[in-house]
Scaffold this active site. Structure first.
Site, mmCIF file in Angstrom:
data_model
loop_
_atom_site.group_PDB
_atom_site.id
_atom_site.type_symbol
_atom_site.label_atom_id
_atom_site.label_comp_id
_atom_site.label_asym_id
_atom_site.label_seq_id
_atom_site.Cartn_x
_atom_site.Cartn_y
_atom_site.Cartn_z
ATOM 1 N N ASP A 31 5.790 -2.109 5.850
ATOM 2 C CA ASP A 31 4.497 -1.424 5.790
ATOM 3 C C ASP A 31 4.741 -0.014 5.251
ATOM 4 O O ASP A 31 4.304 0.980 5.825
ATOM 5 C CB ASP A 31 3.851 -1.383 7.171
ATOM 6 C CG ASP A 31 2.397 -0.900 7.132
ATOM 7 O OD1 ASP A 31 1.819 -0.835 6.021
ATOM 8 O OD2 ASP A 31 1.846 -0.568 8.195
ATOM 9 N N LEU A 32 5.428 0.048 4.118
ATOM 10 C CA LEU A 32 5.969 1.313 3.634
ATOM 11 C C LEU A 32 4.983 2.047 2.741
ATOM 12 O O LEU A 32 5.258 2.331 1.585
ATOM 13 C CB LEU A 32 7.297 1.074 2.910
ATOM 14 C CG LEU A 32 8.186 2.309 2.721
ATOM 15 C CD1 LEU A 32 8.471 2.984 4.043
ATOM 16 C CD2 LEU A 32 9.475 1.934 2.017
#
Length: 268
Positions: A174-175
């Site tokens: 979830d960068l």
């Protein structure tokens, strides 16, 4: 007191409700306390991402099924040098690998979270088939879009759109830019949705909502661990997943952005 809070000497009566709290532990450490259904997956993810030479992540001081107590990251500002360091460290993290595409962190649940919605970690040997089923079509179905033809076409053509085969990388998952915290000591990663996946997915998510000095991050990464030819043209393909997650969570314009990304992936 029981569980994670007792382990670090905190009184649950003083931490009613959910959300995130910043506290000082009895031993003087600055900590962040989080109460949420996602914390077992988050704790497992933080521990798995703590790779020597990789980007720093908050230390997990204590965790149970309800509470997560982790290290507070000191605030700072983004710099070009820190961005280049982040690129090199991301390469180290990804190269640490995973047992399979979709593999959850050791001890982490298969039914995990990304943001405020569920994410299924189902191990598979082939990235195109896994990404189609568990990251694209799963969220297309949940978003209840009126027209799904373009997503069906992308999934049917994923083996040819995916580029050269690569081994499973150890992903943050979830960068987006909000999960990169800049400190005086460099860039830290927080709030993972960690799993085994394609390393280009993390990089594409960094580009989705804008990251300071992104060009420096990508150049340093590519120097440390060269990316396969055509990776820039595959960015929309890898952005499909987070855009569909946002469509499920927020609707609105994210559906049209997801459709635009699907069309761009097909053109590439």
């Amino acid at each position: 007191m029981t569980g994670a809070l007792a382990e670090v000497g905190l009184d649950p009566g003083a931490l009613r409700g959910g959300g995130v709290r910043r506290v000082t532990l009895p031993d003087g450490r600055a900590a962040v306390v989080r109460r949420d259904p996602s914390v077992p997956a988050e704790a497992a993810g933080l521990r798995w991402l703590a790779v020597p030479g990789g980007p720093p992540v908050p230390e997990v001081y204590a965790a149970d099924e309800e509470w997560l107590v982790s290290q507070e990251v000191p605030a700072g500002s983004p710099t070009a040098a820190a961005a280049e360091d982040l690129g090199r460290r991301l390469a180290v993290l990804h190269e640490a690998g995973a047992p399979a595409f979709g593999a959850p962190p050791p001890g982490g649940p298969a039914d995990a979270w990304i943001g405020a919605t569920g994410m299924r970690n189902e191990p598979a040997d082939s990235w195109p088939e896994w990404y189609a089923e568990h990251r694209v079509l799963a969220y297309v179905r949940r978003a209840e879009l009126p027209d799904t033809a373009v997503f069906d076409e992308v999934c049917a053509r994923l083996p040819e759109l995916a580029g050269p085969a690569e081994p499973p990388a150890r992903l943050h998952g979830d960068l987006w830019s909000g999960n990169v915290l800049w400190s005086a000591a460099g860039a830290w990663l927080i709030d993972p949705a960690a799993h085994g996946g394609h390393r280009e997915t993390d990089l594409a998510m960094l580009a989705l909502f804008g990251l300071p000095h992104l060009d420096r991050v990508l150049a340093a990464y590519d120097e440390a661990a060269p990316l396969a030819a055509g990776w820039r043209s595959r960015v929309p393909l890898h952005q499909l997943f987070p855009l569909l997650v946002h469509t499920v969570l927020f609707g609105g314009g994210y559906a049209s952005q997801a459709m635009a990304a699907a069309h761009a992936a097909l053109r590439a």
